[in-house]
Design a protein around this motif. Sequence first.
Motif, mmCIF file in Angstrom:
data_model
loop_
_atom_site.group_PDB
_atom_site.id
_atom_site.type_symbol
_atom_site.label_atom_id
_atom_site.label_comp_id
_atom_site.label_asym_id
_atom_site.label_seq_id
_atom_site.Cartn_x
_atom_site.Cartn_y
_atom_site.Cartn_z
ATOM 1 N N THR A 66 0.832 -1.205 0.000
ATOM 2 C CA THR A 66 0.000 0.000 0.000
ATOM 3 C C THR A 66 0.867 1.256 0.000
ATOM 4 O OG1 THR A 66 -1.564 -1.252 1.340
ATOM 5 C CG2 THR A 66 -1.908 1.126 1.223
ATOM 6 N N ALA A 69 2.338 1.728 -3.323
ATOM 7 C CA ALA A 69 1.313 2.173 -4.276
ATOM 8 C C ALA A 69 1.034 3.658 -4.084
ATOM 9 C CB ALA A 69 0.045 1.361 -4.094
ATOM 10 N N ARG A 70 1.015 4.093 -2.821
ATOM 11 C CA ARG A 70 0.706 5.508 -2.574
ATOM 12 C C ARG A 70 1.852 6.424 -3.008
ATOM 13 N NH1 ARG A 70 -3.072 4.877 2.837
ATOM 14 N NH2 ARG A 70 -4.773 3.966 1.632
ATOM 15 N N THR A 74 2.751 0.762 -9.190
ATOM 16 C CA THR A 74 1.668 -0.223 -9.263
ATOM 17 C C THR A 74 2.035 -1.343 -10.211
ATOM 18 O OG1 THR A 74 -0.723 -0.481 -9.357
ATOM 19 C CG2 THR A 74 0.279 0.807 -11.129
ATOM 20 N N TYR A 91 -14.082 -1.176 -9.778
ATOM 21 C CA TYR A 91 -12.680 -1.567 -9.832
ATOM 22 C C TYR A 91 -11.830 -0.422 -10.401
ATOM 23 C CZ TYR A 91 -8.615 -4.481 -11.092
ATOM 24 O OH TYR A 91 -7.371 -5.011 -11.230
ATOM 25 N N ILE A 94 -11.181 2.505 -8.015
ATOM 26 C CA ILE A 94 -10.348 2.316 -6.826
ATOM 27 C C ILE A 94 -8.994 3.022 -6.952
ATOM 28 C CG2 ILE A 94 -8.998 0.564 -5.559
ATOM 29 C CD1 ILE A 94 -11.514 -1.263 -5.933
ATOM 30 N N GLY A 95 -8.361 2.866 -8.115
ATOM 31 C CA GLY A 95 -7.043 3.454 -8.297
ATOM 32 C C GLY A 95 -7.033 4.977 -8.178
ATOM 33 N N LYS A 97 -8.911 6.705 -6.186
ATOM 34 C CA LYS A 97 -9.443 7.134 -4.896
ATOM 35 C C LYS A 97 -8.544 8.166 -4.206
ATOM 36 C CE LYS A 97 -10.906 4.999 -0.758
ATOM 37 N NZ LYS A 97 -9.947 4.281 0.039
ATOM 38 N N ASP A 98 -7.234 7.914 -4.256
ATOM 39 C CA ASP A 98 -6.323 8.825 -3.564
ATOM 40 C C ASP A 98 -6.068 10.126 -4.325
ATOM 41 O OD1 ASP A 98 -6.079 7.300 -1.328
ATOM 42 O OD2 ASP A 98 -4.402 6.127 -2.111
ATOM 43 N N GLU A 139 -7.698 -4.842 -16.232
ATOM 44 C CA GLU A 139 -6.676 -4.585 -15.226
ATOM 45 C C GLU A 139 -5.784 -3.413 -15.657
ATOM 46 O OE1 GLU A 139 -3.574 -7.395 -14.336
ATOM 47 O OE2 GLU A 139 -3.649 -6.824 -12.227
ATOM 48 N N SER A 142 -7.494 -0.276 -15.013
ATOM 49 C CA SER A 142 -7.527 0.096 -13.588
ATOM 50 C C SER A 142 -6.245 0.815 -13.175
ATOM 51 C CB SER A 142 -7.754 -1.140 -12.716
ATOM 52 O OG SER A 142 -6.548 -1.848 -12.529
ATOM 53 N N ILE A 143 -5.196 0.610 -13.956
ATOM 54 C CA ILE A 143 -3.932 1.298 -13.684
ATOM 55 C C ILE A 143 -3.939 2.703 -14.296
ATOM 56 C CG2 ILE A 143 -1.482 1.273 -14.326
ATOM 57 C CD1 ILE A 143 -1.433 -1.615 -13.732
ATOM 58 N N MET A 146 -5.239 5.284 -12.118
ATOM 59 C CA MET A 146 -4.383 5.554 -10.959
ATOM 60 C C MET A 146 -3.302 6.592 -11.266
ATOM 61 S SD MET A 146 -2.445 2.628 -8.848
ATOM 62 C CE MET A 146 -1.259 3.076 -7.576
ATOM 63 N N LEU B 300 -5.580 -4.926 -5.144
ATOM 64 C CA LEU B 300 -6.199 -3.690 -4.655
ATOM 65 C C LEU B 300 -5.233 -2.885 -3.793
ATOM 66 C CD1 LEU B 300 -9.875 -4.795 -3.934
ATOM 67 C CD2 LEU B 300 -8.838 -3.967 -6.036
ATOM 68 N N MET B 301 -4.356 -3.576 -3.065
ATOM 69 C CA MET B 301 -3.330 -2.847 -2.298
ATOM 70 C C MET B 301 -2.384 -2.122 -3.253
ATOM 71 S SD MET B 301 -2.502 -5.609 0.686
ATOM 72 C CE MET B 301 -1.352 -4.618 1.649
ATOM 73 N N ALA B 302 -2.095 -2.755 -4.381
ATOM 74 C CA ALA B 302 -1.218 -2.122 -5.372
ATOM 75 C C ALA B 302 -1.902 -0.945 -6.064
ATOM 76 C CB ALA B 302 -0.751 -3.151 -6.409
ATOM 77 N N ARG B 303 -3.217 -0.758 -5.785
ATOM 78 C CA ARG B 303 -3.901 0.448 -6.272
ATOM 79 C C ARG B 303 -4.038 1.466 -5.129
ATOM 80 N NH1 ARG B 303 -2.763 -2.432 -9.598
ATOM 81 N NH2 ARG B 303 -4.025 -3.518 -11.144
ATOM 82 N N GLY B 304 -3.424 1.150 -3.991
ATOM 83 C CA GLY B 304 -3.383 2.141 -2.916
ATOM 84 C C GLY B 304 -4.308 1.888 -1.743
ATOM 85 N N LEU B 305 -5.028 0.755 -1.733
ATOM 86 C CA LEU B 305 -5.909 0.491 -0.590
ATOM 87 C C LEU B 305 -5.137 -0.192 0.535
ATOM 88 C CD1 LEU B 305 -9.235 -0.869 -2.136
ATOM 89 C CD2 LEU B 305 -8.584 1.482 -1.653
ATOM 90 N N GLU B 306 -5.579 0.061 1.779
ATOM 91 C CA GLU B 306 -5.048 -0.700 2.903
ATOM 92 C C GLU B 306 -5.591 -2.121 2.803
ATOM 93 O OE1 GLU B 306 -2.863 0.272 5.001
ATOM 94 O OE2 GLU B 306 -2.949 2.460 4.909
ATOM 95 N N ILE B 313 -13.808 -4.715 0.261
ATOM 96 C CA ILE B 313 -14.350 -4.584 -1.097
ATOM 97 C C ILE B 313 -14.549 -5.954 -1.754
ATOM 98 C CG2 ILE B 313 -13.680 -3.876 -3.454
ATOM 99 C CD1 ILE B 313 -12.818 -1.247 -2.297
#
Lengths: 236, 320
Positions: A66, A69-70, A74, A91, A94-95, A97-98, A139, A142-143, A146, B300-306, B313
Amino acid sequence: MLSRDGKKILRGVNLEVGDREIHSIIGANGAGKSTLAYTLMGLQGYEHEEGSLIFNGEDISKLSITERARKGITLAWQEPARFEGLKVRDYLAIGAKDNGGATEEELKEALRKVDLKPEKYLDREVGETLSGGERKRIELASIITMKPKLAILDEPDSGIDVVSLKEIVNLIQTFKENGSSVLVITHRKEIAAASDKASLMCEGVILRSGDPLEISEFFKNRCIPCDSRVSPPKAA
Amino acid sequence: MTQITLNTLSSEIKDMDAAYSVAGGDSAVLHDHELASLVISGNKVLNANGIKGIVLETKETEHGVDVKMIIKKGYKIPLPVHLCFGLIPQDGLQEIGMNFVAEEDSAVELVAHCTFPNAVKIIHRMEAQMHVGKNALLKYTETHFHGPHGGAQVIPKARVKIEEGGRYYNNFSLVSGRVGSLEFDYDVDAEKDSICEMVTKVYGKKDDKIRIMEKVSLNGENARSVIKSRLAITENAESEFRGITEGHAPRSRGHVDCLEVIQGNAKAEAVPIVRVDNPLAKVTHEAAIGCVDKKEVETLMARGLEEDEAIDIIVKGMLA
Ligand SMILES: Nc1ncnc2c1ncn2[C@@H]1O[C@H](COP(=O)(O)OP(=O)(O)OP(=O)(O)O)[C@@H](O)[C@H]1O
Ligand SMILES: [Mg+2]
């Protein structure tokens, strides 16, 4: 360095990926390419054992998935996960979100970039009803949402039909145009050719890095099968 | 057109509207006289609205309400009938007796919300007799909400009979908030050429206790059934699933499918039972209990989720 059952899978990886660089990794099946991708992402069971892992000047070797990723790293898997019941729309969101979330138009645009019709896919489920190739593209989409700093793509071309291969090449270039660096593992010449740089991996070692076409040629002519034509490199 | 509105204590209606909404319902449908609906709070009938083709009778009892609903022969009710059962206070007992008949060639969809938003010490019992007549169709979707405290004890029990060519689809879901204690017990008799599909989805947390018993007897030739269960339990929750299918008739087909994910100290037991006493019947089953798929979590963690956000999810997707 990463070992499994006493056997070292990654032995000597010296790799640099520049800012906005498309860097391809080529090498035989079992060379350790996916393992390298997992180690960079920090997946469970692929923790960094020795040496350093520097991202934008910072040692990230102890960070969780995580946290990495932040920071903008990714990964797209060689075989994406299934996700029973998860809607494509959710899905993809999600990427983002931040970064304050994605608009409807951004979600649609991400699907168009991987050559999928948004109206057909946005409200479907990732898991059960999609084909392997479709899931792979989703997939990748989804990147896109992000907007990563480093996208690690493990064989984005596998399971993708020849016609769509061009789209994948374009997509990789779009990542670069949008400010991402891309580390792409591939067996396809078209993708290597579109890279700025390539590295050849053999038995857990990065043998050489340089011009993508040169590296591809070297691999094709002298390196298959890896262990018989090139004397195995000494452990680093 | 039958239209009865009883005990319309306005504040109670508002409370039930709110409770219906938190359980996932749209309360406007309960006040639309074009739609059939039934609202029961505790032992009071707040609203009972039948429409053409539906006979709806209610009788208040000491701790609840006895309901009789008949879908008349040949009537295909075009829009869903909305039911809401609930208790607003923190404690109490509610006993619903339900006698439902879908007469020959009728068709109806019932959408029920059972809501106990403040439950600290609540018991809700439902005793249902459901009769799906010859070639009739009943779809029953039941969504529960038991609030955040885990103080509900909910005991739904149903005996279902599906006549020749009848179709019965039951969908039970309790996935947001706490469960408390759930003892779900459905027993179905399926006659010739009938179809029975039962889906249960439950998410248990903390010390929730989930017990699901589902039984289908395929008595008639070519009767078909699926029992499908999706359970997720976490922390100290416990679940017990029994899915029984009996194949008694030639060419009857049944399948039991239970998928559970567990986390933390949760304990799960899944027992699919298949009994066949007719050589031309076939009943199959599959059951899997395991943790959440690691690749899905890591993606999903690799997209920034804990990690826990990712698991949440994935589990909600499975229960959607
Ligand atoms: N979890 C594991 N446990 C033991 N050995 C492993 C594990 N994961 C990978 N390996 C081994 O490490 C080596 C490298 O595997 P890896 O998947 O990284 O290869 P690759 O270069 O990605 O190959 P391909 O081109 O087929 O995808 C293989 O020999 C593989 O068998
Ligand atoms: Mg690989």
